[in-house]
Write an enzyme that holds these catalytic residues in place. Structure first.
Site, PDB file in Angstrom:
ATOM      1  N   SER A 165      -1.322   9.914  -1.751  1.00 13.29           N
ATOM      2  CA  SER A 165      -1.897   8.471  -1.054  1.00 13.29           C
ATOM      3  C   SER A 165      -2.682   7.619  -1.989  1.00 13.29           C
ATOM      4  CB  SER A 165      -1.741   8.231   0.559  1.00 13.29           C
ATOM      5  OG  SER A 165      -3.096   8.924   0.636  1.00 13.29           O
ATOM      6  N   SER A 166      -3.450   6.695  -1.982  1.00 11.34           N
ATOM      7  CA  SER A 166      -4.486   5.698  -3.102  1.00 11.34           C
ATOM      8  C   SER A 166      -5.939   6.390  -1.742  1.00 11.34           C
ATOM      9  CB  SER A 166      -4.979   4.301  -2.529  1.00 11.34           C
ATOM     10  OG  SER A 166      -4.118   3.759  -1.193  1.00 11.34           O
ATOM     11  N   LYS A 205     -10.477   1.835  13.354  1.00 12.69           N
ATOM     12  CA  LYS A 205      -8.957   1.930  14.261  1.00 12.69           C
ATOM     13  C   LYS A 205      -8.356   2.143  15.441  1.00 12.69           C
ATOM     14  CE  LYS A 205      -6.191   1.903  11.489  1.00 12.69           C
ATOM     15  NZ  LYS A 205      -5.094   0.995  11.015  1.00 12.69           N
ATOM     16  N   LYS A 219      -8.657  10.180  11.840  1.00 14.31           N
ATOM     17  CA  LYS A 219     -10.391   9.808  12.003  1.00 14.31           C
ATOM     18  C   LYS A 219     -10.618   8.538  13.288  1.00 14.31           C
ATOM     19  CE  LYS A 219      -9.999  10.200   7.553  1.00 14.31           C
ATOM     20  NZ  LYS A 219      -9.298  10.446   6.959  1.00 14.31           N
ATOM     21  N   ILE A 272       0.032   1.526  12.606  1.00 15.13           N
ATOM     22  CA  ILE A 272      -0.387   2.579  12.285  1.00 15.13           C
ATOM     23  C   ILE A 272      -1.826   3.178  12.022  1.00 15.13           C
ATOM     24  CG2 ILE A 272      -0.649   3.603   9.664  1.00 15.13           C
ATOM     25  CD1 ILE A 272       2.403   2.974  10.782  1.00 15.13           C
ATOM     26  N   SER A 319      -3.244 -12.766   3.943  1.00 14.70           N
ATOM     27  CA  SER A 319      -4.142 -11.479   4.517  1.00 14.70           C
ATOM     28  C   SER A 319      -3.827 -11.349   6.211  1.00 14.70           C
ATOM     29  CB  SER A 319      -5.754 -11.943   4.309  1.00 14.70           C
ATOM     30  OG  SER A 319      -6.611 -10.774   5.462  1.00 14.70           O
ATOM     31  N   GLU A 334      -1.876  -9.220  -4.431  1.00 14.48           N
ATOM     32  CA  GLU A 334      -0.775  -9.702  -5.628  1.00 14.48           C
ATOM     33  C   GLU A 334      -0.326  -8.922  -6.669  1.00 14.48           C
ATOM     34  OE1 GLU A 334      -0.067 -14.087  -8.646  1.00 14.48           O
ATOM     35  OE2 GLU A 334      -2.338 -12.102  -9.148  1.00 14.48           O
ATOM     36  N   GLY A 371       1.079  -1.500  -0.387  1.00 13.18           N
ATOM     37  CA  GLY A 371      -0.014  -0.129   0.118  1.00 13.18           C
ATOM     38  C   GLY A 371       0.820   0.867   0.257  1.00 13.18           C
TER      39      GLY A 371
END
Length: 508
Positions: free
Chosen positions: A357-358, A323, A311, A307, A243, A222, A197
């Site tokens: 970032s994505s 989170k 939020k 991490i 995962s 992948e 990521g």
């Protein structure tokens, strides 16, 4: 010179000093003139000078750029420098002026074509200041990359890039301690979850840079795993396509690689997607984090780093709440009831949005501008914190290096940015005309602004850019039971609210 003095009287007899001096000066003038003519023709540029340029920075980088511009369509009109001493000089007959003088010149003669900011060591704040003061005076502004990014075997002029919103928004922490990071990472086996990521891949790069003994890259995607593996191929990372939800496979990975440090970056982070897939987010974020922490404890990992996100503070969405539960587990799993956990130092680091970032708004806005607009923004008053991915990850590792276990570290993200201002700046930088902004309303779970603290109980650390939040107590036996119920219950929102009472779900 000596030969001239000896042979001149021999051929001409009695010679007056005035004749000797005049002949000498004529000789010197002729030699210099011929050298100048030779230099002119050798370096003569056949390309027509159709555009004007100004170089900001009269140091080595600026001088090198001016030399390279000789063979381009740009004619360098002025150097600009903030040093008053340099402002009295010139380079190759090109005057060095202050930005105030330059603005006066341009106000009389009109805009110039190009401003080049040739200061690789300049801070982002300095670049932003220069841009804001001089952008009205130029049709285009380019910037030389930082010293870390400059390719030594390539011309500077070929490395110039358009100034971007990242250049204007990003901030460099003043107290970045790379020695502390190197001491923390060097010669260690580091396992990174979510290694493909945005955050995980940058942490992997930096761990390689800081001398990790072995990199274990774990990701369920992948393609993402392949991409970061190709990039770091010379470091021969161990690749684990797995995962974090599958604890049995995690156990085998920990048993095989025996990491010293685990950095847990794997998570579902996109707020609207998580709102539509609550069960999957709970399993991936909460159960996945619990699995990785439990494996780290069981296998005596020295340091575990979670991490987290801003939020998680007074969450208004499911993602932030999951989170926050991860933070509670990380803070309380080391307890009197769980003595075996005491050998593992578990810390969390919380920060805001990272540029590029994505899922970031910046790639989305760029795409919308390229399509002619409009840029869609949820609310005119919405604000966010921003930091570049490399700088955020360096501070993450720095915070982890000083953690002793149970802390939630908070990164100084600077001042929050209004998203509408960000959009307007991106439109301006693109040079596009007629791109509008459309407000579409807050999405489910979305806040107008993000927070980095829950209360005022934070404490300072030895680094100004890093503070630490006070501990939130939660009985670990009860928390384990609550997590089990959270997975099995049908009323997941209700159970999330029970575990995190400050969860105020905004359906907007």
């Amino acid at each position: 010179m000596a030969a001239f003095v000896v042979y001149f009287p021999f051929f001409y007899g009695k010679v007056h000093f005035s004749l000797l001096a005049s002949e000498l000066f004529l000789y010197l003038f002729s030699i210099n003139f011929l050298m100048y003519v030779y230099y002119y023709f050798i370096n003569k540029n056949t390309m027509a000078k159709t555009k004007s340029a100004v170089i900001y920075g009269a140091g080595k980088a600026g001088i090198k750029l001016e030399e390279e511009f000789i063979n381009s369509e740009y004619k360098v009109k002025y150097f600009v420098d903030d040093d008053p001493i340099l402002q009295k000089r010139s380079i190759d007959s090109i005057k060095i002026v202050s930005k105030e003088v330059l603005k006066k010149i341009i106000s009389k003669n009109g805009k110039l074509d190009l401003l080049v900011i040739a200061m690789p060591s300049a801070s982002k704040e300095r670049v932003k200041e220069i841009y804001e003061k001089l952008s009205p005076c130029f049709k285009s502004i380019k910037i030389l990359p930082s010293f870390d990014e400059i390719l030594k075997n390539k011309e500077f002029s070929a490395q110039l890039k358009d100034i971007s919103v990242e250049d204007l928004l990003a901030r460099h922490p003043k107290d970045l301690d790379k020695r502390a990071i190197e001491k923390f990472i060097k010669d260690k086996k580091v396992l990174i979850t979510g290694a493909g990521g945005s955050i995980g891949s940058e942490i992997a790069r930096q761990c390689a840079t800081f001398g990790a003994k072995e990199l274990v890259l774990l990701d369920h995607s992948e393609y993402n795993l392949y991409a970061i593996a190709e990039e770091l191929a010379m470091h021969k990372p161990a690749l684990v396509m797995q995962s974090v939800v599958n604890k049995d496979l995690l156990e085998k990975t920990f048993e095989k690689h025996k990491p010293d440090i685990v950095i847990h970056a794997a998570a579902y982070k996109h707020v609207p997607l998580v709102e539509e897939n609550i069960t999957e987010a709970i399993i991936n974020n909460v159960v996945g984090t619990k699995n990785v922490i439990d494996c780290a404890i069981k296998h005596s990992v020295k340091k575990f780093l979670l991490i987290s996100t801003d939020k998680a503070v007074r969450p208004t969405n499911v993602m932030g709440t999951t989170k926050r539960i991860c933070e509670l587990y990380a803070q309380n799993v080391v307890s009197l009831e769980n003595v075996e956990a005491n050998s593992t130092e578990i810390v969390a680091v919380r920060f805001g949005n990272v540029l590029g970032s994505s899922g970031s708004v910046i790639p989305k806005f760029k795409s919308q501008i390229e399509q002619g607009g409009p840029i869609t923004i949820t609310h005119p008053d919405i604000t966010r914190y921003f930091m570049l991915i490399p700088e955020a990850c360096e501070l993450v590792l720095q915070a982890a290096s000083i953690g002793k276990g149970g802390e939630i570290f908070i990164l100084d993200m600077g001042e929050p940015v209004k998203i509408v201002d960000l959009a307007q700046k991106m439109i301006e930088l693109s040079g596009s005309e007629g791109v509008g902004i459309e407000f579409v309303g807050l999405r489910p779970g979305e806040k107008l602004y993000e927070e980095l603290l829950i209360d005022e109980s934070e404490a300072n650390t030895e680094y100004e850019s890093i503070t630490v939040a006070g501990k939130s107590e939660y009985d670990i036996v009860k928390l384990n039971h609550d997590i089990f119920e959270l997975v099995s219950t049908k009323d997941k929102l209700g159970k999330l609210k029970e575990i995190v009472p400050e969860f105020d779900h905004k359906v907007n």
